[in-house]
Design a protein around this motif. Structure first.
Motif, PDB file in Angstrom:
ATOM      1  N   SER A 279       0.829  -1.197   0.000  1.00 26.93           N
ATOM      2  CA  SER A 279       0.000   0.000   0.000  1.00 26.93           C
ATOM      3  C   SER A 279       0.866   1.250   0.000  1.00 26.93           C
ATOM      4  O   SER A 279       2.068   1.204   0.267  1.00 26.93           O
ATOM      5  N   THR A 310      -3.585   3.666  -2.163  1.00 27.07           N
ATOM      6  CA  THR A 310      -4.245   2.560  -1.462  1.00 27.07           C
ATOM      7  C   THR A 310      -3.863   2.555   0.012  1.00 27.07           C
ATOM      8  O   THR A 310      -2.779   2.995   0.402  1.00 27.07           O
ATOM      9  N   ASP A 314      -7.379  -1.923   1.333  1.00 23.02           N
ATOM     10  CA  ASP A 314      -7.706  -2.037  -0.085  1.00 23.02           C
ATOM     11  C   ASP A 314      -7.173  -3.318  -0.711  1.00 23.02           C
ATOM     12  O   ASP A 314      -7.489  -3.619  -1.871  1.00 23.02           O
ATOM     13  N   PRO A 319     -13.820  -3.365   0.670  1.00 22.68           N
ATOM     14  CA  PRO A 319     -14.269  -2.100   0.069  1.00 22.68           C
ATOM     15  C   PRO A 319     -15.033  -2.311  -1.239  1.00 22.68           C
ATOM     16  O   PRO A 319     -16.028  -1.622  -1.501  1.00 22.68           O
ATOM     17  N   THR A 320     -14.577  -3.261  -2.038  1.00 22.19           N
ATOM     18  CA  THR A 320     -15.226  -3.529  -3.319  1.00 22.19           C
ATOM     19  C   THR A 320     -16.628  -4.083  -3.125  1.00 22.19           C
ATOM     20  O   THR A 320     -17.587  -3.637  -3.779  1.00 22.19           O
ATOM     21  N   GLU A 331     -12.850   2.217  -6.238  1.00 24.51           N
ATOM     22  CA  GLU A 331     -11.517   2.370  -6.805  1.00 24.51           C
ATOM     23  C   GLU A 331     -11.207   1.179  -7.713  1.00 24.51           C
ATOM     24  O   GLU A 331     -11.763   0.088  -7.555  1.00 24.51           O
ATOM     25  N   SER A 333      -8.210  -0.139  -7.809  1.00 31.55           N
ATOM     26  CA  SER A 333      -6.992  -0.773  -7.289  1.00 31.55           C
ATOM     27  C   SER A 333      -7.162  -2.268  -7.081  1.00 31.55           C
ATOM     28  O   SER A 333      -6.244  -3.047  -7.368  1.00 31.55           O
ATOM     29  N   TYR A 334      -8.329  -2.715  -6.591  1.00 31.82           N
ATOM     30  CA  TYR A 334      -8.500  -4.139  -6.324  1.00 31.82           C
ATOM     31  C   TYR A 334      -8.483  -4.943  -7.619  1.00 31.82           C
ATOM     32  O   TYR A 334      -7.955  -6.061  -7.657  1.00 31.82           O
TER      33      TYR A 334
END
Length: 379
Positions: A279, A310, A314, A319-320, A331, A333-334
């Motif tokens: 991160s 991140t 994350d 979060p997703t 986001e 990022s995942y």
């Protein structure tokens, strides 16, 4: 006109079928099942009679695997996954300690992210098909090491993606000594490592597992457990750490610093290919006085990338899941983390596509990730 003999027709059919079977599929459905094994060489509740169901060490293995589709498949929702924690908390403590945990955890997600609702999170669909028919063939094995007191559903979309791309994924929970709570003490860490080591012996005997191709993925505390496992098993081809605790930040907690020193004292040099995705959060940076550089232990191919913008959380699916179920902006990022892990497994374990990892690195360098270290050029 010539007429084919029956024997020639049969030979042609056999040839055709063999050609079709030799073509490797590139996409599957994600099956899910849980198996439980017992390691009778280790005691779990030592002061119990030998006949007690918790006397020896129980090990739950959650498995995502390449599967075929069936009209009768039961597609799980995220609430089904959270309920596993309730069931296991009750099982491992022989109590009702886990009752209501699913609702409590979903509520904590809504409060933290200010998005979605308990009902929407629990009803959020997954791509895991319960106990569905496994696809034919032998597949590489990915061991997943869960985070501190965590379980594999914390990264369910990543594990489903691996299964859909032709990997058998076996997840090992973060369960310490009786009554099961993980701590930073070395003895508890080694319980998770030993669970995976014992599970690996079991899994390598399964006909669908290609035991010549094995990788380990771990998140947070599970990243530390994963590298310890990789240090002691020469049959592991790669270790992937998702913001793993093998890089320790000193100065935040004196007791944790002391416990980590005891763990790191037993680190041994390792030549297994290592990938770390970390991160970029600056939280608590003002109080960190130093960072244990795990890189110095590694003597093999190693790569470290920072995923920009991140935080530690994350690198989990939470979060997703929450934002998707609540219709909140999410986001990317995942998704990038999932692509990188799957691509790295593909290239290290000699699967297809051959350049999935390096292509993602080239595309995302400077946009969503930053190269910290690389002394390894992927094939």
């Amino acid at each position: 006109m010539k007429v084919f003999s029956s024997s020639l027709v049969i030979c042609l059919l056999i040839l055709l079928l063999s050609c079709q079977s030799s073509q490797q599929r590139v996409s599957y459905f994600s099956g899910f099942k849980t198996i439980q094994i017992t390691d009778s060489s280790r005691l779990y509740k030592s002061d119990s009679p030998q006949t007690y169901y918790l006397h020896y060490r129980p090990i739950d293995i959650d498995m995502w695997y390449p599967a075929d589709s069936s009209p009768t498949d039961s597609v799980l929702v995220f609430g089904n996954m959270l309920s596993l924690f309730e069931q296991r908390a009750n099982f491992y403590t022989d109590s009702h300690a886990g009752d209501g945990f699913s609702t409590q955890l979903a509520k904590s997600f809504t409060d933290f992210f200010h998005c979605s609702s308990v009902e929407k999170i629990l009803a959020s669909p997954t791509q895991s098909r319960k106990d569905t028919k496994a696809a034919a063939g032998k597949f590489p094995l990915v061991l997943y090491m869960a985070s501190y007191n965590g379980m594999g559903y914390e990264n369910i979309q990543l594990l489903e993606n691996l299964a859909k791309n032709g990997y058998i994924v076996a997840s090992f929970n973060s369960i310490g000594r009786y009554p099961g709570d993980m701590t930073m003490q070395q003895a508890d860490l080694m319980e998770q490592v030993s669970d995976a080591a014992f599970g690996l012996k079991y899994l390598k005997k399964l006909p669908e597992v290609d035991s010549s191709r094995i990788a380990v993925v771990g998140y947070s505390w599970g990243g530390l457990a994963g590298v310890v496992l990789g240090m002691t098993h020469t049959d592991i081809d790669a270790v992937i750490s998702l913001d793993g605790s093998e890089f320790h930040h000193y100065g935040l907690d004196a007791k944790e610093d002391s416990l980590f020193n005891q763990i790191s004292h037993d680190f041994v040099s390792n030549k297994t290919p290592y990938l770390r995705l970390e991160s970029s959060s600056t939280e608590d940076q003002a109080t960190i006085d130093s960072v244990y550089n795990f890189n110095t232990v590694l003597q093999g191919p190693k790569q470290i990338y920072k995923i920009l913008n991140t935080s530690h959380g994350d690198f989990s699916v939470y979060p997703t899941i929450v934002k998707q179920s609540g219709g909140c902006p999410a986001e990317k990022s995942y998704k990038i983390i999932t692509q990188l892990v799957t691509g790295y497994c593909s290239q290290i374990l000699k699967q297809t596509p051959p350049n999935a990892f390096t292509d993602t690195i080239r595309k995302e360098e400077g946009r969503t990730l930053k190269t910290i270290l690389t002394n390894y050029h992927m094939p």
